[in-house]
Enzyme design. Structure first.
Site, PDB file in Angstrom:
ATOM      1  N   HIS A   1       0.858  -1.185   0.000  1.00  0.00           N
ATOM      2  CA  HIS A   1       0.000   0.000   0.000  1.00  0.00           C
ATOM      3  C   HIS A   1       0.895   1.236   0.000  1.00  0.00           C
ATOM      4  CE1 HIS A   1      -3.969   1.920   1.560  1.00  0.00           C
ATOM      5  NE2 HIS A   1      -3.208   2.840   0.994  1.00  0.00           N
TER       6      HIS A   1
ATOM      7  N   GLU B   1      -2.612  -1.725  -3.155  1.00  0.00           N
ATOM      8  CA  GLU B   1      -3.695  -0.927  -2.595  1.00  0.00           C
ATOM      9  C   GLU B   1      -3.331   0.553  -2.637  1.00  0.00           C
ATOM     10  OE1 GLU B   1      -5.116  -4.009   0.951  1.00  0.00           O
ATOM     11  OE2 GLU B   1      -4.030  -2.169   1.455  1.00  0.00           O
TER      12      GLU B   1
ATOM     13  N   HIS C   1      -8.085  -5.569   7.478  1.00  0.00           N
ATOM     14  CA  HIS C   1      -7.846  -4.516   8.454  1.00  0.00           C
ATOM     15  C   HIS C   1      -8.104  -5.032   9.868  1.00  0.00           C
ATOM     16  CE1 HIS C   1      -6.733  -0.234   8.810  1.00  0.00           C
ATOM     17  NE2 HIS C   1      -7.243  -0.374  10.020  1.00  0.00           N
TER      18      HIS C   1
END
Length: 237
Positions: free
Chosen positions: A43, A70, A190
């Protein structure tokens, strides 16, 4: 079996804290795959405080499983993804100064923008996923963007599960089923951890993939990276 994609941002954070190349991010990615990991997630953020944009290019020739990038689809990110062509791009609406992702897309408000970005990625044969809260109307909106998958934002589940509230799984199960009914694949991520991943997996229909970084790397400090990867794999069977 639900696939395990390991987010290696925290490895990059550790590397960057001292400069140099220790730990070696590319070697860690190779090792995770050799331990049984079925994907690598990164990410990158605009300030490159952990994953650097160059890392995304360097990992392209290293990752042999699924490669998931991401990020917030700002122009620089879109350019990166189109150049690297990972297996999957996951669109996340995080602010530039966010410590970590903290909300999913409002798929109704941003439908036009998401449709445009997703269309460009899909024309380049890149599977798309969008990060969403467990809200039925949001799932319905996601289906209208043309995305291939959704990624359920699981922070609230993890927080409530830690308090003993197992009923917190229900909105996620309902949204996953709706997504499946609307032809979407279901990912999640998450704050998923060794403590909650098996319960989550057992109660979410059609869960294709989880992306786990912070907890997995933290647990590995005590238990070892190879051991922890296999502990997740066992729970995801």
């Amino acid at each position: 079996m639900t696939k395990l994609s390991v987010n290696i941002n925290k490895i990059a954070t550790l590397r960057n804290s001292r400069g140099g190349n220790t730990p070696n991010l590319l070697k860690v990615a190779e090792d995770i795959e050799s331990f049984g990991g079925q994907g690598i997630t990164i990410h990158p953020r605009p300030d490159e405080r952990h994953i650097r944009y160059q890392d995304a290019y360097d990992l392209k020739s290293i990752v042999q499983t699924e490669y998931n990038i991401e990020g917030n689809p700002i122009p620089k990110f879109i350019e990166l993804v189109l150049a690297v062509k990972p297996t999957q791009v996951t669109l996340v609406p995080d602010a530039e100064d966010a410590i970590t992702s903290n909300a999913g897309w409002d798929t109704r408000k941003h439908k036009g923008f998401l449709k445009e970005v997703i269309s460009e990625f899909k024309q380049n044969n890149i599977r798309t996923s969008i990060f969403v809260d467990p809200v039925l109307e949001v799932i319905e909106g996601a289906a209208q963007t043309g995305t291939d998958r959704i990624e359920l934002y699981t922070e609230e589940f993890a927080s409530e599960f830690a308090k003993g509230n197992k009923k917190s799984i229900q909105p996620y199960a309902d949204c996953a089923q709706l997504a499946i009914d609307m032809g979407l694949g279901v990912n999640a991520g998450h704050d998923l951890s060794l403590d909650n991943i098996q319960f989550f997996k057992e109660n979410i229909p059609g869960l294709l993939e989880v992306s786990i970084g912070h907890a997995l790397i933290s647990e590995s400090i005590y238990l070892g990276l190879e051991n922890v990867v296999n502990m997740y794999l066992h729970r995801l069977k």
